[in-house]
Design a protein around this motif. Structure first.
Motif, short mmCIF file in Angstrom:
data_model
loop_
_atom_site.label_atom_id
_atom_site.label_comp_id
_atom_site.label_asym_id
_atom_site.label_seq_id
_atom_site.Cartn_x
_atom_site.Cartn_y
_atom_site.Cartn_z
N ASN A 146 19.99 63.72 22.16
CA ASN A 146 20.28 63.05 23.43
C ASN A 146 20.79 61.74 23.44
O ASN A 146 20.14 60.79 23.20
N ASP A 147 22.36 61.80 23.27
CA ASP A 147 22.98 60.58 23.21
C ASP A 147 23.62 60.09 24.48
O ASP A 147 24.55 59.35 24.64
N GLY A 148 23.17 60.78 25.65
CA GLY A 148 23.90 60.72 27.15
C GLY A 148 24.37 62.13 27.56
O GLY A 148 25.34 62.29 28.22
N ILE A 149 23.67 63.30 27.15
CA ILE A 149 23.61 64.24 27.64
C ILE A 149 23.01 64.68 29.02
O ILE A 149 22.07 63.95 29.38
N PRO A 150 23.64 65.66 29.68
CA PRO A 150 22.99 65.79 31.12
C PRO A 150 21.57 66.58 30.87
O PRO A 150 21.30 67.06 29.82
N ASP A 151 20.80 66.75 31.79
CA ASP A 151 19.53 67.38 32.02
C ASP A 151 19.68 68.82 32.42
O ASP A 151 20.09 69.14 33.56
N VAL A 152 19.58 69.82 31.16
CA VAL A 152 19.98 71.08 31.67
C VAL A 152 18.86 71.78 32.83
O VAL A 152 19.17 72.70 33.28
N ARG A 153 17.92 71.00 32.61
CA ARG A 153 16.82 71.34 33.88
C ARG A 153 17.31 71.60 35.40
O ARG A 153 16.60 71.92 36.10
N LEU A 154 18.39 70.76 35.41
CA LEU A 154 18.72 70.55 36.92
C LEU A 154 19.86 71.34 37.12
O LEU A 154 20.26 71.39 38.35
N ILE A 403 26.72 67.28 42.34
CA ILE A 403 26.97 66.07 41.63
C ILE A 403 26.28 64.88 42.56
O ILE A 403 25.66 64.05 41.88
N ARG A 404 26.53 64.81 43.66
CA ARG A 404 25.72 63.87 44.44
C ARG A 404 24.41 63.74 44.38
O ARG A 404 23.58 62.87 44.11
N LYS A 405 23.65 64.87 43.95
CA LYS A 405 22.20 65.12 43.84
C LYS A 405 21.73 64.54 42.63
O LYS A 405 20.95 63.86 42.48
N THR A 406 22.71 65.00 41.47
CA THR A 406 22.31 64.50 40.21
C THR A 406 22.73 62.92 40.05
O THR A 406 22.07 62.33 39.21
N ARG A 407 23.81 62.69 40.65
CA ARG A 407 24.13 61.08 40.41
C ARG A 407 22.89 60.28 40.79
O ARG A 407 22.64 59.31 40.39
N GLN A 408 22.26 60.55 42.01
CA GLN A 408 21.14 59.95 42.51
C GLN A 408 20.00 59.86 41.73
O GLN A 408 19.51 58.79 41.44
N LEU A 409 19.72 60.98 40.87
CA LEU A 409 18.60 60.97 40.14
C LEU A 409 18.92 60.24 38.84
O LEU A 409 18.01 59.72 38.43
N TYR A 410 20.27 60.51 38.32
CA TYR A 410 20.34 59.88 37.10
C TYR A 410 20.44 58.05 37.25
O TYR A 410 20.06 57.47 36.27
N ARG A 411 21.13 57.73 38.43
CA ARG A 411 20.86 56.26 38.75
C ARG A 411 19.50 55.84 38.44
O ARG A 411 19.05 54.85 38.18
#
Length: 504
Positions: A146-154, A403-411
């Motif tokens: 995990n060096d900056g990968i997305p969360d596949v659970r999302l 993208i909008r949903k995950t962007r909020q979560l990643y922030r």
């Protein structure tokens, strides 16, 4: 009597007996450059010289790993390889045994040379060998590096599943599952063109777009098409290791350019261009990998001017453009003046999951045609069903909504990670809060980086030495927060603190 593989000793008894002795291995005198190779060679030697007899029960992978002090996955991979070669056999619910019928052991020296493929192939570089071994372990772990990968659970799997179903049905009905355009399906290329026009200020025709199996394939194609005889390839002093490996595999000499808080140092690049002819420069300007720095507009324009003046290609790896949190992202290099030499590479894998393997390249018509010719030789074309499904989701707004949903979560995960590092380490670490991306670049105070971190869990942390630093001491680490929940973030940071002896 029936033969059962059931105990560490002669075969032939019915029923199960206790092991009379624990099988031991001594790896210090093993032949090989890695633990994997040494273990393979030690087992085959012990079987050939009779120490490990046919039918003998082998130690369990967990037991052997603990006895040798190595990763259990290494033992599992060795057992699987020895089974494939015929040295071992696995019996369900009983264990792994030395095979009764062993592979041919009396091949003449002359015929052994005929079977030695190591002498028939080009030797791999040290970097690609290391990356390959890491990839084998990643594929067998529950959670990958995990060096900056997305969360596949999302992943919106229901939405994606419906899109796949519609794409498959329409492809069958239209009889379009045969070979197609090596540049990608018209549907996805049209969707990418529209996204680039609206989101990234890039008005390009479909003829200048080629879909690929992720950004790494795009990087390799660029390295394959460009000519190393025209000059070196310039990388930032800390950069993406698989990109370096791709260029080196295609015959390029790699030259490093300095970095600072504004990204690639164009003054240092001028110095390099006085000493070397350059064929290309590879950069990650949006969120520099690994430092997360965003290249300033002044540096971007200066880089493009140098590219036009010295006629070298600029390979822009825009791998996570979607995840920018603070303000509107700076336009890509490919959208700015003097961008005629830019090869823009983007990825859709970060939006959903690396396993989807979708990306794209944007360049002039000639370069795209050359890239497509190379695709014909290695891939022929991509997965048309996946491309059509993703194209539908892009055109319907499903991708943008995700993208909008995950962007909020990643922030939120970024902010929580910042809070936790400050809580646990206080002023013993320093970092700039990145404007985007899925990782933090953490500077360690002198008292910390002088300590040994050999036991660092590479699943969540990477040290600066991994990215090209030759200082010999680790002073920075990259922490990927995107794929972790808040509880997992806290656990990872606490583990790191314990490794460094930091009291929380």
């Amino acid at each position: 009597m029936s033969r059962f593989y059931n105990y560490d000793g002669p075969v032939g008894w019915v029923g199960k007996m206790l092991r009379p002795w624990q099988t031991r291995l001594w790896l210090e005198d093993g032949v090989g450059t890695s633990l994997h190779d040494k273990l393979i060679n030690k087992f085959t030697d012990d079987i050939q010289n009779g120490r490990l007899q046919p039918g003998m029960l082998m130690p369990g992978s967990r037991t052997l790993a603990s006895d040798l002090g190595i990763n259990r996955k290494t033992v599992q991979l060795v057992y699987e390889e020895l089974e494939a070669q015929g040295w071992l056999v696995s019996v369900q619910r009983r264990g792994t045994f030395v095979a009764d019928v062993l592979p041919e052991q009396k091949i003449s020296a002359k015929n052994l040379q005929l079977l030695d493929f190591a002498k028939k192939t080009r030797a791999p570089g040290r970097l690609i060998s290391s990356l390959y071994k890491d990839a084998l372990f990643e594929g067998n772990e529950v959670a990958t590096v995990n060096d900056g990968i997305p969360d596949v659970r999302l992943i919106p799997y229901e939405l994606l599943g419906r899109a796949y179903r519609r794409a498959l049905i329409s492809s069958i009905r239209q009889q379009s599952l045969g070979y197609g355009d090596p540049r990608g399906t018209p549907e996805l290329r049209a969707a990418v063109r529209e996204m680039l026009r609206i989101e990234r200020f890039m008005a390009v025709p479909e003829a200048q777009i080629c879909t690929v199996r992720g950004s790494q394939m795009g990087i390799f194609l660029a390295a394959r098409v460009l000519n190393p005889k025209q000059g070196v390839v310039v990388l930032e002093e800390l950069s993406y290791p698989p990109a370096q490996a791709a260029f080196e595999s295609c015959g390029f000499q790699v030259v490093r350019c300095k970095l600072d808080h504004q990204g690639l140092d164009t003054k240092d690049l001028k110095r390099i261009l006085k000493r070397h002819s350059a064929s290309a420069l590879y950069t990650t300007p949006h969120h520099q990998y690994p430092t997360t720095v965003c290249m300033s507009m002044e540096r971007r324009l200066a880089l493009l001017e140098l590219s036009a003046e010295h006629q070298f290609a600029v390979i822009e790896d825009d791998y996570d453009h979607e995840f920018h949190y603070e303000s509107r992202p700076i336009p890509p290099l490919a959208s700015l003046p003097n961008s005629g030499n830019v090869i823009h590479i983007g990825s859709l894998s970060k939006v959903f999951a690396p396993g989807l393997r979708l990306g794209y390249m944007v360049a002039d018509n000639y370069f795209i045609d050359r890239a497509a010719q190379e695709i014909l030789l290695i891939d022929r074309q991509g997965n048309s069903v996946t491309e059509i499904a993703l194209a539908e989701l892009m055109q319907s707004g499903g991708v943008k909504k995700h993208i909008r949903k995950t962007r909020q979560l990643y922030r939120a995960r970024r902010d929580f990670s910042v809070q936790e590092f400050r809580r646990v380490f206080g002023d013993q670490v320093e970092f700039e809060i990145p404007a985007g991306g899925l990782a933090l670049w953490i500077g360690l105070a002198k008292g910390l980086y002088e300590r040994s971190i050999q036991g660092l869990n590479k699943k969540d942390f990477y040290t600066d030495t991994h990215f090209g630093s030759h200082s010999g001491k680790t002073s920075y680490i990259r922490f990927g927060f995107g794929a972790l929940t808040e509880a997992e973030i806290t656990a990872a940071i606490n583990q790191f603190a314990s490794l460094l002896g930091v009291r929380k």
